[in-house]
Write an enzyme that holds these catalytic residues in place. Structure first.
Site, mmCIF file in Angstrom:
data_model
loop_
_atom_site.group_PDB
_atom_site.id
_atom_site.type_symbol
_atom_site.label_atom_id
_atom_site.label_comp_id
_atom_site.label_asym_id
_atom_site.label_seq_id
_atom_site.Cartn_x
_atom_site.Cartn_y
_atom_site.Cartn_z
ATOM 1 N N ASN A 1 -18.404 7.706 38.014
ATOM 2 C CA ASN A 1 -18.113 6.702 39.041
ATOM 3 C C ASN A 1 -17.049 5.764 38.503
ATOM 4 O O ASN A 1 -16.976 5.532 37.300
ATOM 5 C CB ASN A 1 -19.384 5.891 39.353
ATOM 6 C CG ASN A 1 -19.122 4.794 40.373
ATOM 7 O OD1 ASN A 1 -18.459 5.026 41.402
ATOM 8 N ND2 ASN A 1 -19.609 3.596 40.115
ATOM 9 N N GLY B 1 -9.724 6.193 49.979
ATOM 10 C CA GLY B 1 -9.589 7.340 49.088
ATOM 11 C C GLY B 1 -8.365 7.290 48.183
ATOM 12 O O GLY B 1 -7.880 8.326 47.738
ATOM 13 N N SER B 2 -7.887 6.080 47.858
ATOM 14 C CA SER B 2 -6.685 6.040 47.009
ATOM 15 C C SER B 2 -6.982 6.582 45.608
ATOM 16 O O SER B 2 -6.109 7.188 44.985
ATOM 17 C CB SER B 2 -6.100 4.628 46.947
ATOM 18 O OG SER B 2 -6.964 3.755 46.264
ATOM 19 N N ASN B 3 -8.208 6.394 45.111
ATOM 20 C CA ASN B 3 -8.550 6.985 43.803
ATOM 21 C C ASN B 3 -8.606 8.503 43.886
ATOM 22 O O ASN B 3 -8.143 9.210 42.981
ATOM 23 C CB ASN B 3 -9.886 6.423 43.307
ATOM 24 C CG ASN B 3 -9.714 5.098 42.598
ATOM 25 O OD1 ASN B 3 -9.109 5.037 41.535
ATOM 26 N ND2 ASN B 3 -10.202 4.036 43.204
ATOM 27 N N GLU C 1 -7.025 1.254 38.277
ATOM 28 C CA GLU C 1 -7.947 2.369 38.531
ATOM 29 C C GLU C 1 -7.190 3.683 38.699
ATOM 30 O O GLU C 1 -7.632 4.740 38.251
ATOM 31 C CB GLU C 1 -8.776 2.104 39.801
ATOM 32 C CG GLU C 1 -9.758 0.970 39.689
ATOM 33 C CD GLU C 1 -10.541 0.771 40.985
ATOM 34 O OE1 GLU C 1 -11.012 1.766 41.558
ATOM 35 O OE2 GLU C 1 -10.667 -0.385 41.424
ATOM 36 N N ASP D 1 -24.629 1.579 38.431
ATOM 37 C CA ASP D 1 -23.613 1.076 37.488
ATOM 38 C C ASP D 1 -24.119 0.913 36.055
ATOM 39 O O ASP D 1 -23.588 0.095 35.294
ATOM 40 C CB ASP D 1 -23.046 -0.285 37.974
ATOM 41 C CG ASP D 1 -22.396 -0.174 39.338
ATOM 42 O OD1 ASP D 1 -21.848 0.896 39.663
ATOM 43 O OD2 ASP D 1 -22.442 -1.166 40.088
ATOM 44 N N HIS E 1 -15.806 1.826 38.806
ATOM 45 C CA HIS E 1 -16.258 0.514 39.276
ATOM 46 C C HIS E 1 -15.128 -0.483 39.023
ATOM 47 O O HIS E 1 -14.534 -0.488 37.937
ATOM 48 C CB HIS E 1 -17.523 0.106 38.511
ATOM 49 C CG HIS E 1 -18.123 -1.152 39.029
ATOM 50 N ND1 HIS E 1 -18.863 -1.202 40.192
ATOM 51 C CD2 HIS E 1 -18.045 -2.438 38.570
ATOM 52 C CE1 HIS E 1 -19.241 -2.451 40.420
ATOM 53 N NE2 HIS E 1 -18.758 -3.215 39.454
HETATM 54 C C1 GAR Z 1 -12.178 1.010 44.446
HETATM 55 O O1 GAR Z 1 -11.714 -0.240 44.012
HETATM 56 C C2 GAR Z 1 -13.467 1.367 43.718
HETATM 57 O O2 GAR Z 1 -13.498 0.949 42.386
HETATM 58 C C3 GAR Z 1 -14.460 0.586 44.534
HETATM 59 O O3 GAR Z 1 -14.043 0.762 45.867
HETATM 60 C C4 GAR Z 1 -12.632 0.950 45.900
HETATM 61 C C5 GAR Z 1 -12.338 2.228 46.665
HETATM 62 O O4 GAR Z 1 -10.981 2.372 46.888
HETATM 63 N N1 GAR Z 1 -15.794 1.082 44.306
HETATM 64 C C6 GAR Z 1 -16.858 0.309 44.294
HETATM 65 O O5 GAR Z 1 -16.810 -0.881 44.524
HETATM 66 C C7 GAR Z 1 -18.167 1.031 44.005
HETATM 67 N N2 GAR Z 1 -19.129 0.136 43.467
HETATM 68 P P1 GAR Z 1 -10.371 3.796 47.311
HETATM 69 O O6 GAR Z 1 -11.205 4.329 48.459
HETATM 70 O O7 GAR Z 1 -8.972 3.440 47.770
HETATM 71 O O8 GAR Z 1 -10.393 4.681 46.108
#
Ligand code: GAR
Length: 200
Positions: free
Chosen positions: A111, A16-18, A183, A154, A113
């Site tokens: 989303n 969940g860093s995003n 991101e 996507d 990506h």
């Molecule tokens: C992120 O890099 C996101 O772009 C990717 O998973 C990671 C989640 O990190 N998403 C995908 O690959 C979806 N197709 P997070 O949980 O630390 O945000």
């Protein structure tokens, strides 16, 4: 002037860093929006923990809890409608969102990506698989893409995209870390852009 704060749901499956970067951006800027719900297919993950710690409602929802996929999809729509959600942000959600949910939030679901779509997207392209594919293809740059969600993996319209270099000696992990840092800046900007579009 409307005082309605845009109510945001984030969908996550992992750290969940995003989600955290968006949460902090909203706390720091007067965006007239708030994250009110974290939905996950995993009851225990970094994102759900962060939501609980910060007083954000959590919903753990998986197909296995229902007799059919349609029931699962209907329950998801209901939870979002009950919480009066205006926009949905997929932030590391590693499941396909049911079509019924996508249809319930037209132009209101984003989303992120971890690559430069339209390349390196689609089913099976997530996490380290994406970065491995980018390195295997010999690309000199990668990046992050925020796009609207439609019924195809996507494939929705791109809202914002930013590049990062691929460096000599990169591993999928080192590239992933560079893209993730990108991101964390890009997604809050994209949310701000969406909120601006919706106001106009
Ligand atoms: C992120 O890099 C996101 O772009 C990717 O998973 C990671 C989640 O990190 N998403 C995908 O690959 C979806 N197709 P997070 O949980 O630390 O945000």
């Amino acid at each position: 002037m409307t005082t309605h704060k845009t109510r945001i749901a984030v969908f996550c499956s992992g750290g969940g860093s995003n989600f955290k970067s968006i949460y902090h951006a909203i706390a720091e800027k007067p965006l007239n929006a708030e994250i009110v719900l974290c939905l996950s297919n995993r009851s225990e993950c970094g994102a759900m923990e962060f939501a609980r710690e910060n007083g954000i409602a959590t919903v753990h929802l998986t197909e296995k809890q229902f007799n059919s996929f349609d029931e699962f999809a209907a329950a998801m729509v209901k939870r979002l409608k009950d919480a009066q959600i205006d926009i949905v942000l997929l932030a590391g959600y590693m499941r396909k969102v049911p079509d019924a949910v996508v249809k319930a939030f037209p132009d209101k679901m984003l989303n992120i990506h971890p690559a430069l779509l339209p390349k390196f997207g689609g089913e099976g392209m997530y996490g380290l698989y994406v970065h491995t594919a980018v390195l295997d293809a010999g690309e000199s740059e990668s990046g992050a893409t925020v796009h609207f969600v439609n019924e195809e993996y996507d494939k929705g319209k791109i809202l914002l995209q930013r590049t990062v270099p691929v460096l000599a000696g990169d591993t999928p992990e080192s590239l992933a870390a560079r893209v993730l840092e990108c991101e964390h800046r890009l997604y809050p900007e994209a949310v701000e852009k969406l909120l601006t579009i919706q106001k106009s």
